[in-house]
Design a protein around this motif. Sequence first.
Motif, short mmCIF file in Angstrom:
data_model
loop_
_atom_site.label_atom_id
_atom_site.label_comp_id
_atom_site.label_asym_id
_atom_site.label_seq_id
_atom_site.Cartn_x
_atom_site.Cartn_y
_atom_site.Cartn_z
N SER A 40 0.87 -1.00 -0.17
CA SER A 40 0.23 -0.02 0.06
C SER A 40 0.98 1.25 0.02
N GLN A 80 2.15 3.69 1.40
CA GLN A 80 2.49 4.32 2.85
C GLN A 80 3.76 4.39 3.04
N HIS A 136 1.01 8.23 -5.60
CA HIS A 136 -0.16 7.81 -5.43
C HIS A 136 -0.96 8.43 -4.62
N ARG A 137 -0.21 9.05 -3.71
CA ARG A 137 -1.16 9.53 -2.24
C ARG A 137 -1.52 11.05 -2.97
N THR A 188 -5.57 4.13 -4.43
CA THR A 188 -5.45 3.14 -3.36
C THR A 188 -4.83 2.02 -3.83
N PRO A 247 -1.89 -0.69 -4.86
CA PRO A 247 -0.63 -0.85 -4.43
C PRO A 247 0.39 -0.33 -5.43
#
Length: 147
Positions: free
Chosen positions: A9, A11, A54-55, A60, A62
């Motif tokens: 993900s 993050q 992505h962010r 969302t 991966p």
Amino acid sequence: MATVELRFSAQPEHVRTARLVAAAVARRAGVDEAVLDEVRLAVGEACSRAVGLHRSHGITAPVRVALTEEEKAFSIEVGDEVPSAGSESSAAGGPGADEDADPEGEDEMGLAVISGLVDDVEVSSTDVGGLIRMSWPATPPPATAGS
């Protein structure tokens, strides 16, 4: 040809794991010990770039990382799912993509760092997403006889 695939993900805390896995697979593939820090740094930059894209685009899905051991090379592909904005940025550090302030400026900086660390790097972007492909020479360790 052996391939290890990671999906994580978007993050920032997962980037460290990708760096550690990349270094371990690169070592196993026979990448010179002196180059392993460059592999770690380049993978960290590429993954951080993908996470940031992505962010900032609200994606969302991966981030994808493929680590491939070939006979005389080790390659890593880091893919994102941010569609190309019609700009053709197929060369690392190429002109044209930093018209929209921060995300694009950070993007160009990350690409500049990667191209400074890796001699063989390709950056491509399509309407499906972006891909950074990096490779290093490798000399697989000799097979051990017996156990």
